[in-house]
Design an enzyme around this catalytic site. Structure first.
Site, short mmCIF file in Angstrom:
data_model
loop_
_atom_site.label_atom_id
_atom_site.label_comp_id
_atom_site.label_asym_id
_atom_site.label_seq_id
_atom_site.Cartn_x
_atom_site.Cartn_y
_atom_site.Cartn_z
N ASN A 208 27.28 21.54 35.20
CA ASN A 208 27.10 20.61 34.08
C ASN A 208 25.61 20.51 33.77
O ASN A 208 24.78 21.11 34.44
CB ASN A 208 27.71 19.24 34.41
CG ASN A 208 27.07 18.62 35.63
OD1 ASN A 208 25.89 18.31 35.62
ND2 ASN A 208 27.85 18.43 36.69
N LYS A 286 34.36 39.38 43.02
CA LYS A 286 34.10 39.16 41.60
C LYS A 286 35.36 39.50 40.80
O LYS A 286 35.95 40.57 41.00
CB LYS A 286 32.93 40.06 41.16
CG LYS A 286 32.54 39.81 39.73
CD LYS A 286 31.40 40.69 39.29
CE LYS A 286 31.22 40.52 37.79
NZ LYS A 286 30.40 41.57 37.21
N PRO A 303 36.58 15.36 46.10
CA PRO A 303 36.52 13.99 46.62
C PRO A 303 35.62 13.15 45.73
O PRO A 303 34.60 13.64 45.24
CB PRO A 303 35.90 14.16 48.01
CG PRO A 303 35.28 15.52 48.03
CD PRO A 303 36.01 16.35 47.01
N ASP A 304 35.99 11.89 45.50
CA ASP A 304 35.12 10.99 44.74
C ASP A 304 34.21 10.30 45.76
O ASP A 304 34.62 9.38 46.47
CB ASP A 304 35.96 9.97 43.96
CG ASP A 304 35.08 9.17 43.00
OD1 ASP A 304 33.96 8.80 43.39
OD2 ASP A 304 35.52 8.92 41.86
N PHE A 323 26.70 5.57 38.80
CA PHE A 323 26.26 5.84 37.43
C PHE A 323 27.48 6.14 36.57
O PHE A 323 28.48 6.64 37.09
CB PHE A 323 25.29 7.02 37.39
CG PHE A 323 23.88 6.61 37.72
CD1 PHE A 323 23.56 6.22 39.01
CD2 PHE A 323 22.91 6.56 36.75
CE1 PHE A 323 22.28 5.80 39.33
CE2 PHE A 323 21.63 6.15 37.05
CZ PHE A 323 21.30 5.77 38.34
N LYS A 337 34.98 1.18 35.35
CA LYS A 337 34.65 2.15 36.42
C LYS A 337 34.14 1.43 37.67
O LYS A 337 34.46 1.81 38.79
CB LYS A 337 33.60 3.14 35.90
CG LYS A 337 33.30 4.26 36.85
CD LYS A 337 32.50 5.36 36.20
CE LYS A 337 33.33 6.11 35.16
NZ LYS A 337 32.61 7.19 34.51
N LYS A 341 36.03 2.08 41.14
CA LYS A 341 35.34 2.78 42.23
C LYS A 341 35.03 1.84 43.39
O LYS A 341 34.80 2.28 44.50
CB LYS A 341 34.05 3.40 41.72
CG LYS A 341 34.24 4.36 40.56
CD LYS A 341 33.93 5.76 40.97
CE LYS A 341 33.95 6.68 39.76
NZ LYS A 341 33.78 8.07 40.13
O1 C5P Z 1 34.01 9.20 37.52
P1 C5P Z 1 32.65 9.54 37.09
O2 C5P Z 1 32.25 10.96 37.38
O3 C5P Z 1 32.34 9.15 35.68
O4 C5P Z 1 31.73 8.60 37.98
C1 C5P Z 1 30.36 8.71 37.98
C2 C5P Z 1 29.79 8.11 39.24
O5 C5P Z 1 30.58 8.52 40.36
C3 C5P Z 1 28.41 8.63 39.53
O6 C5P Z 1 27.71 7.62 40.24
C4 C5P Z 1 28.67 9.85 40.40
O7 C5P Z 1 27.57 10.16 41.22
C5 C5P Z 1 29.86 9.40 41.21
N1 C5P Z 1 30.80 10.47 41.58
C6 C5P Z 1 30.93 10.85 42.89
N2 C5P Z 1 31.85 11.80 43.24
C7 C5P Z 1 32.63 12.39 42.32
C8 C5P Z 1 32.50 12.01 40.97
C9 C5P Z 1 31.59 11.05 40.64
O8 C5P Z 1 30.22 10.31 43.73
N3 C5P Z 1 33.49 13.31 42.68
#
Ligand code: C5P
Length: 399
Positions: A208, A286, A303-304, A323, A337, A341
């Protein structure tokens, strides 16, 4: 307070260099060790003999001074001190610093150092107010360079305005302030930053547009407040700031593992733009264009990290900051959010392409906490970082 501290003092070429002789005396009176560096321009205003006599130390002047290289290389010289002070800092030296040039001893030391740098600019008022200098000042501030002065007043060139170097005692006070223990001394803060790269095969990946600028600026601002910072960064275009413990990762999974390994921390600031998905069908070879049609990529959820850290039953940081990069309904989406979270604060921003925020130098954020939403005016990413770091310090100190 300054007793036993070691200052590397760079004197560049300006009429204000005469005040730097007094600065050396003031620092030595306070028990400071001063290692002087004189640029070619500096030596046109004050002599190496007076500088070294007052400092009680050898003056370093040339990059390719073989004796000095044998005694102490320029890298070592740039790191041996507690603080680098540039007084006077000319428009030219500031431009070199902002551009990362290293074509003489002073600029090379400033590029090679891992220590904080305090500069006392001195120049003609028109040079100070010129857009090029103002651009360099903004750049240097974002890079974490500290400033003292300039003051406004009569100038040696006969004009009036900002550009006079700060007085020696003002510079001493600024040095004392920088070297005083910051409010976050001894406190461990974790910062994630940059994008992640999710491999498709050994040569291709999904990424990204995050540059890592905001995360690096936050880490630098926390270091300035004395924090012990672990900086977990994906492949960012912006370098890790000086003074952090940098852990470099590529994928979201690696970032997750590095974050968990870095805990416990008193605060966690998750500024990374983590990829939500990884390629589940990642190939070890490849992927070839073999005429049998287009490849099919299948995805798996990453993983979040923010949610996982926020919901830790034991060892959760006292303050978890996430963020939210949004392109519409910024405040409402970010507030939702925060709940989802489980973090304490969300720093929300609008990253629609027309804002120029993603990858740019400025940011306009809304800080969302339990207490509500607070809009901050648009400002440099360095200013956002300093404001956020100050808020973090205030909150942690309240306990
Ligand atoms: O869900 P989203 O990507 O919009 O959330 C953004 C926030 O979650 C940011 O603080 C980002 O660093 C964190 N994040 C994370 N792990 C992920 C996705 C997002 O820590 N897999």
């Amino acid at each position: 307070m300054l007793s036993g501290k070691h200052i590397l003092l760079i004197i560049s070429g300006g009429i204000a260099a005469y005040k730097s002789l007094d600065l050396i005396r003031r620092l030595r009176e306070r028990g400071c060790r001063v290692t002087p560096v004189l640029t070619k321009g500096g030596a046109a205003f004050v002599t190496p003999l007076s500088v070294s006599a007052l400092a009680g130390a050898k003056v370093h002047e040339h990059l390719l001074d073989l004796t000095a290289e044998a005694e102490m290389g320029h890298i070592e010289l740039s790191r041996a001190a507690d603080l680098i002070v540039v007084a006077p800092a000319t428009a030219d030296l500031m431009a070199k610093m902002a551009g990362g040039q290293a074509d003489d001893l002073a600029s090379t030391l400033l590029l090679a150092t891992d220590k904080r740098v305090l500069i006392a600019p001195a120049m003609n008022v028109r040079m100070w107010t010129h857009t090029a200098t103002q651009r360099n000042i903004a750049r240097l501030k974002d890079d974490g360079i500290l400033f003292v002065g300039p003051n406004e007043g009569d100038m040696a060139c006969g004009e009036y305005g900002p550009g006079r170097m700060a007085e020696p005692l003002e510079i001493v006070a600024a040095i004392e302030k920088v070297l005083a223990d910051g409010p976050l001394k001894g406190r461990h803060v974790l910062v994630t930053s940059g994008p992640t790269h999710e491999p498709i095969d050994p040569v291709r990946y999904i990424a990204n547009r995050s540059s890592g600028a905001q995360g690096a600026a936050i880490a630098a601002a926390l270091v300035q407040l004395g924090a012990d910072v672990t900086f977990v960064t994906g492949p960012a275009t912006v370098a890790a700031p000086a003074g952090v413990r940098a852990v470099r990762v590529e994928t979201a999974q690696e970032m997750h593992d590095a974050v968990m390994a870095a805990l416990p921390a008193e605060a966690a600031v998750m500024a990374a733009a983590v990829a939500d998905w990884r390629v589940a069908s990642r190939s070890d070879q490849k992927i070839k264009k073999d005429g049998k049609g287009l490849p099919n990529l299948s995805f798996a959820e990453n993983p979040d990290i923010l949610a996982e850290v926020s919901k830790l039953k034991t060892g959760r940081p006292a303050l978890v900051v996430g963020f939210a990069a949004e392109t519409e309904n910024v405040a409402a989406n970010a507030a939702a959010k925060r709940k989802r979270k489980g973090c304490d604060w969300i720093v929300a921003n609008d990253v629609s392409p027309e804002t120029g925020i993603m990858g740019g130098a400025e940011n306009a954020v809304t800080l969302i906490s339990e207490g509500g939403a607070e809009d901050w005016p648009r400002m440099g990413k360095g200013d956002v970082a300093r404001k956020l770091a100050a808020r973090i310090a205030e909150t942690l100190l309240k306990g």
